[in-house]
Design an enzyme around this catalytic site. Structure first.
Site, mmCIF file in Angstrom:
data_model
loop_
_atom_site.group_PDB
_atom_site.id
_atom_site.type_symbol
_atom_site.label_atom_id
_atom_site.label_comp_id
_atom_site.label_asym_id
_atom_site.label_seq_id
_atom_site.Cartn_x
_atom_site.Cartn_y
_atom_site.Cartn_z
ATOM 1 N N MET A 101 0.840 -1.197 0.000
ATOM 2 C CA MET A 101 0.000 0.000 0.000
ATOM 3 C C MET A 101 0.879 1.253 0.000
ATOM 4 O O MET A 101 0.414 2.345 0.344
ATOM 5 C CB MET A 101 -0.947 -0.005 1.209
ATOM 6 C CG MET A 101 -1.891 -1.209 1.183
ATOM 7 S SD MET A 101 -3.421 -0.973 2.095
ATOM 8 C CE MET A 101 -2.818 -0.684 3.729
ATOM 9 N N HIS A 134 8.980 1.336 3.372
ATOM 10 C CA HIS A 134 9.997 1.457 4.415
ATOM 11 C C HIS A 134 10.889 0.215 4.351
ATOM 12 O O HIS A 134 10.641 -0.686 3.533
ATOM 13 C CB HIS A 134 9.319 1.625 5.785
ATOM 14 C CG HIS A 134 8.284 0.583 6.087
ATOM 15 N ND1 HIS A 134 8.597 -0.754 6.256
ATOM 16 C CD2 HIS A 134 6.944 0.656 6.227
ATOM 17 C CE1 HIS A 134 7.512 -1.432 6.511
ATOM 18 N NE2 HIS A 134 6.475 -0.612 6.479
ATOM 19 N N HIS A 137 9.392 -3.186 3.635
ATOM 20 C CA HIS A 137 9.074 -3.483 2.236
ATOM 21 C C HIS A 137 10.342 -3.813 1.444
ATOM 22 O O HIS A 137 10.329 -4.674 0.573
ATOM 23 C CB HIS A 137 8.382 -2.288 1.570
ATOM 24 C CG HIS A 137 7.046 -1.942 2.155
ATOM 25 N ND1 HIS A 137 6.847 -0.806 2.912
ATOM 26 C CD2 HIS A 137 5.849 -2.566 2.101
ATOM 27 C CE1 HIS A 137 5.574 -0.753 3.295
ATOM 28 N NE2 HIS A 137 4.951 -1.806 2.816
ATOM 29 N N GLN A 142 -10.378 -2.705 2.246
ATOM 30 C CA GLN A 142 -9.909 -3.350 3.474
ATOM 31 C C GLN A 142 -9.908 -2.425 4.687
ATOM 32 O O GLN A 142 -9.413 -2.796 5.744
ATOM 33 C CB GLN A 142 -8.531 -3.985 3.255
ATOM 34 C CG GLN A 142 -7.389 -3.004 3.077
ATOM 35 C CD GLN A 142 -6.106 -3.718 2.665
ATOM 36 O OE1 GLN A 142 -5.972 -4.199 1.543
ATOM 37 N NE2 GLN A 142 -5.142 -3.807 3.576
ATOM 38 N N LYS A 185 5.132 -9.580 9.725
ATOM 39 C CA LYS A 185 4.441 -8.718 10.701
ATOM 40 C C LYS A 185 2.933 -8.926 10.609
ATOM 41 O O LYS A 185 2.241 -8.918 11.615
ATOM 42 C CB LYS A 185 4.787 -7.243 10.458
ATOM 43 C CG LYS A 185 4.508 -6.387 11.678
ATOM 44 C CD LYS A 185 4.205 -4.962 11.314
ATOM 45 C CE LYS A 185 2.844 -4.880 10.694
ATOM 46 N NZ LYS A 185 2.398 -3.541 10.373
ATOM 47 N N SER A 230 6.355 -0.203 10.249
ATOM 48 C CA SER A 230 4.999 -0.134 9.720
ATOM 49 C C SER A 230 4.779 1.278 9.197
ATOM 50 O O SER A 230 5.279 2.243 9.791
ATOM 51 C CB SER A 230 3.994 -0.413 10.847
ATOM 52 O OG SER A 230 2.701 0.044 10.467
ATOM 53 N N SER A 231 4.042 1.389 8.092
ATOM 54 C CA SER A 231 3.753 2.728 7.571
ATOM 55 C C SER A 231 2.980 3.530 8.614
ATOM 56 O O SER A 231 3.059 4.756 8.659
ATOM 57 C CB SER A 231 2.937 2.622 6.283
ATOM 58 O OG SER A 231 3.604 1.771 5.370
ATOM 59 N N ARG A 232 2.219 2.843 9.464
ATOM 60 C CA ARG A 232 1.396 3.541 10.467
ATOM 61 C C ARG A 232 2.226 4.116 11.611
ATOM 62 O O ARG A 232 1.714 4.936 12.377
ATOM 63 C CB ARG A 232 0.322 2.605 11.018
ATOM 64 C CG ARG A 232 -0.760 2.271 10.006
ATOM 65 C CD ARG A 232 -1.981 1.616 10.644
ATOM 66 N NE ARG A 232 -3.101 1.590 9.730
ATOM 67 C CZ ARG A 232 -3.422 0.549 8.947
ATOM 68 N NH1 ARG A 232 -2.717 -0.561 8.998
ATOM 69 N NH2 ARG A 232 -4.463 0.614 8.133
HETATM 70 O O1 PAF Z 1 -0.149 -5.684 3.634
HETATM 71 C C1 PAF Z 1 -0.587 -4.801 2.872
HETATM 72 O O2 PAF Z 1 0.062 -3.764 2.633
HETATM 73 C C2 PAF Z 1 -1.954 -4.962 2.247
HETATM 74 O O3 PAF Z 1 -2.832 -5.592 3.115
HETATM 75 C C3 PAF Z 1 -1.926 -5.678 0.891
HETATM 76 C C4 PAF Z 1 -1.406 -7.107 1.023
HETATM 77 C C5 PAF Z 1 -1.015 -4.902 -0.065
HETATM 78 C C6 PAF Z 1 -3.328 -5.738 0.278
HETATM 79 O O4 PAF Z 1 -3.846 -4.481 0.076
#
Ligand code: PAF
Length: 281
Positions: free
Chosen positions: A29, A33, A36, A60, A149, A186-188
């Site tokens: 998404m 970071h 990823h 989601q 994670k 985490s991006s959050r």
């Molecule tokens: O983990 C994520 O970033 C999301 O849940 C994913 C797998 C890209 C689906 O939108």
């Protein structure tokens, strides 16, 4: 890195990459970071062509969740993918992914999607599995990589591939990458105030307290979770959602810990929801 925003551009890019061999897809998404980075690196090691999708999937997110303020950094993400040697970046609009609005047919995760995070985020895993199934359909990758994670997400994606015969797609899971103090990347984490950031490490620390108990020989789940809870008490800004010892594949709660069992936690840190887990050695 080739940038594709539409299905046509994606098809063209896939054709251009055909000569490179096995195609890997790393769905993300964005707001990339080092966590990823490790997914892309693993994909690079195991496939000839590596694609990353960057799509903040509205399906989601719950109605009161952070969809609109989720961090977005397209140019930073592209620079990062270029540096990592990814071959293709897919950045579709919502209309490109969901022409005509939300899909009428979606993937239902079943009971495993209602536990742990699913109990606090109704519909979340249906949204995740639906978009991942669509991305698998668009890319037809042979390999896809997710982060440990999000253990429950990775397990559900594996199950979906197996139960719905979506293969041949190998689903690989890369270890959680952590900040120096142990906080899972985490991006959050970008939402956290300075004081919240200091206390966010409490998730990792409470899992570590339980892990240490396990390493010392304790096997009773209740005692291990007790150790974690005591440590968590030292972080008053953390509001526990769940803390469970589960079987790594079924996600069922287990009473006795064994090698491979997963300790999983979710807590609110101020308004930010954080998750983490540890696989017992
Ligand atoms: O983990 C994520 O970033 C999301 O849940 C994913 C797998 C890209 C689906 O939108």
């Amino acid at each position: 890195v080739i940038v594709a925003r539409t299905r046509d551009e994606l098809e063209r890019a896939k054709r251009d990459l055909r000569g490179l061999g096995r195609l890997a897809l790393v769905p993300t998404m964005g707001a990339l970071h080092p966590g990823h980075d490790s997914l892309i690196t693993l994909a690079r090691e195991e496939a000839g062509a590596v694609a990353a999708s960057i799509f903040v999937n509205p399906l989601q997110f719950g109605p009161t969740e952070d969809f609109t303020r989720y961090p977005r950094d397209e140019s930073g993400d592209l620079t990062r993918l270029e540096a990592l040697g990814a071959h293709l970046a897919f950045l579709p609009s919502t209309e490109e992914v969901y022409p005509g609005g939300a899909p009428r047919v979606t993937v239902h995760p079943g009971a495993m999607g209602e536990r742990l995070c699913g109990a606090f985020r109704p519909g979340h895993f249906a949204g995740v599995l639906t978009v991942v199934a669509k991305l698998f359909g668009m890319f037809r990758p042979e390999l896809s990589v997710f982060g440990q994670k999000d253990h429950q997400q990775a397990v559900l994606i594996r199950r979906m591939v197996e139960d719905l015969e979506l293969g041949p797609i190998t689903v690989r899971v890369a270890p959680t990458v952590r900040e120096q103090d142990g906080l899972a990347m985490s991006s959050r984490n970008a939402y956290l105030s300075a004081e919240e950031r200091r206390q966010a490490v409490g998730l990792h620390q409470s899992l570590q307290a339980a892990r240490q108990g396990y390493v010392r020989g304790e096997r009773a789940g209740a005692r291990l979770l007790g150790l974690a809870r005591v440590r968590l008490g030292e972080f008053p800004l953390l509001q526990l959602q769940y803390l469970e010892l589960v079987h790594p594949e079924t996600l069922q709660s287990v009473e006795r810990a064994e090698s491979g069992s997963v300790l999983a936690i979710a807590a609110l840190c101020g308004r930010t929801r954080l998750i983490d887990n540890v696989v017992l050695p």
